[in-house]
Write an enzyme that holds these catalytic residues in place. Structure first.
Site, PDB file in Angstrom:
ATOM      1  N   CYS A   1      -0.514   4.343   2.238  1.00  0.00           N
ATOM      2  CA  CYS A   1      -0.565   4.256   3.706  1.00  0.00           C
ATOM      3  C   CYS A   1      -0.193   2.844   4.121  1.00  0.00           C
ATOM      4  O   CYS A   1       0.963   2.461   4.002  1.00  0.00           O
ATOM      5  CB  CYS A   1      -1.911   4.695   4.259  1.00  0.00           C
ATOM      6  SG  CYS A   1      -3.339   3.951   3.441  1.00  0.00           S
ATOM      7  N   SER A   2      -1.148   2.057   4.601  1.00  0.00           N
ATOM      8  CA  SER A   2      -0.787   0.718   5.068  1.00  0.00           C
ATOM      9  C   SER A   2      -1.974  -0.236   4.996  1.00  0.00           C
ATOM     10  O   SER A   2      -2.125  -1.100   5.849  1.00  0.00           O
ATOM     11  CB  SER A   2      -0.257   0.790   6.503  1.00  0.00           C
ATOM     12  OG  SER A   2      -1.217   1.421   7.332  1.00  0.00           O
ATOM     13  N   CYS A   3      -2.829  -0.095   3.979  1.00  0.00           N
ATOM     14  CA  CYS A   3      -4.007  -0.963   3.842  1.00  0.00           C
ATOM     15  C   CYS A   3      -3.578  -2.424   3.799  1.00  0.00           C
ATOM     16  O   CYS A   3      -2.614  -2.775   3.124  1.00  0.00           O
ATOM     17  CB  CYS A   3      -4.768  -0.607   2.564  1.00  0.00           C
ATOM     18  SG  CYS A   3      -5.412   1.065   2.612  1.00  0.00           S
TER      19      CYS A   3
ATOM     20  N   CYS B   1       0.886  -1.157   0.000  1.00  0.00           N
ATOM     21  CA  CYS B   1       0.000   0.000   0.000  1.00  0.00           C
ATOM     22  C   CYS B   1       0.924   1.205   0.000  1.00  0.00           C
ATOM     23  O   CYS B   1       1.475   1.568   1.029  1.00  0.00           O
ATOM     24  CB  CYS B   1      -0.902   0.005   1.234  1.00  0.00           C
ATOM     25  SG  CYS B   1      -1.891   1.501   1.367  1.00  0.00           S
TER      26      CYS B   1
END
Lengths: 196, 92
Positions: free
Chosen positions: A107-109, A104
């Site tokens: 961000c950090s999905c 991702c």
């Protein structure tokens, strides 16, 4: 690009709003933490490993999984509907010809329900910025040396879907049970930064 | 404008909007191919600004690394809202 939020203005604002809502009786104390715990409960790479093992032993399941993962994972008692709304799941499978890896970049999905909380490196700017440009080099740093002929597909979780990789079934595992096969699968394998 | 469909070549938006967007910088102004639909959702850019947003199609769009970065033999598949995409008119 977002990084660490713990000491940011937005965190302070969220804490303030939470306190106001609690003060006015709109929110029970600790209710948000409770909801987060609920969301995380049961989230573990063991779920992704179970899905993978089933896909290895059941070609029909594998086909259904790659076509419509949200429906298929219900067959093994799992679901992406643990949050406020069901999240779309996209599952991709590695072959001798193609290796998939998930990132991702914004961000950090991450599919928490199937893989648990994400590892620190997954959220690092180094991984997020480099794996899209030089996946072969980054995978090598993870200790995964892919043959030159293996194509690499990087998946950027830039919108609402969550992704999981089905690694290749290791050779010499014909006699293992589904449960024993699941025990071979690692979190990195399910993200695509390890072979299994 | 032609309706978006799998296999179609598209160019991504070049504008750099103020504030939130889900079109990653590295995929801006790039040409890719629509792979498959990825659900229907309100545009994240609008939601982040508190604007009403009606749901629209999101796509998996595949780019050749060489087209994004000038080198590399891999592909990068990015998930993009229809708003970010313009079909490329193929010569008849």
């Amino acid at each position: 690009m977002s990084a660490d939020h713990t000491s940011s203005v937005i965190s302070a604002r969220v804490r303030h709003v939470e306190a106001l809502l609690e003060g006015r009786g709109l929110l029970d104390e600790g209710e948000i933490d409770g909801r987060i715990d609920e969301f995380l409960a049961g989230g573990s790479p063991a779920n992704g490993a179970r899905i993978t093992a089933r896909a290895w032993v059941d070609p029909g399941f594998r086909e259904r999984l790659l076509a419509d993962a949200n429906t298929a994972i219900r067959e093994v008692g799992l679901s992406m509907a643990g949050g406020l709304q069901e999240q779309r799941l996209k599952v991709v499978a590695n072959t001798a010809e193609e290796h998939n890896v998930v990132v991702c970049t914004l961000c950090s999905c991450y599919p928490i329900a199937l893989l648990g909380p994400s590892p620190g490196w997954y959220k690092s700017e180094a991984y997020r910025s480099r794996v899209v440009r030089d996946p072969r080099g980054v995978l090598r740093e993870f200790g995964l040396e892919l043959p030159e002929r293996t194509r690499i597909s990087v998946w950027d979780a830039s919108a609402e879907s969550r992704y999981m990789v089905v690694p290749r079934r290791p050779e010499g595992t014909e006699d293992l049970s589904e449960e024993q096969l699941a025990a071979l699968v690692t979190r990195k394998g399910l993200i695509g930064t390890a072979a299994v | 404008m032609a309706e978006l469909a799998p296999g179609m070549r598209v160019r991504t938006r070049t504008a750099d909007p103020e504030g939130h967007t889900r079109l990653p910088r590295y995929a801006r102004g790039a040409v890719g191919v629509l792979v498959e639909q990825a659900g229907v959702h309100p545009l994240a850019d609008d939601r982040a600004r508190g604007r009403a947003a009606s749901p629209q199609q999101v796509w998996h769009v595949r780019f050749a690394a060489a087209d994004l970065f000038g080198s590399g033999d891999h592909t990068v598949t990015v998930e993009l809202w229809a708003d970010y995409l313009t079909p490329i008119e193929e010569p008849a």
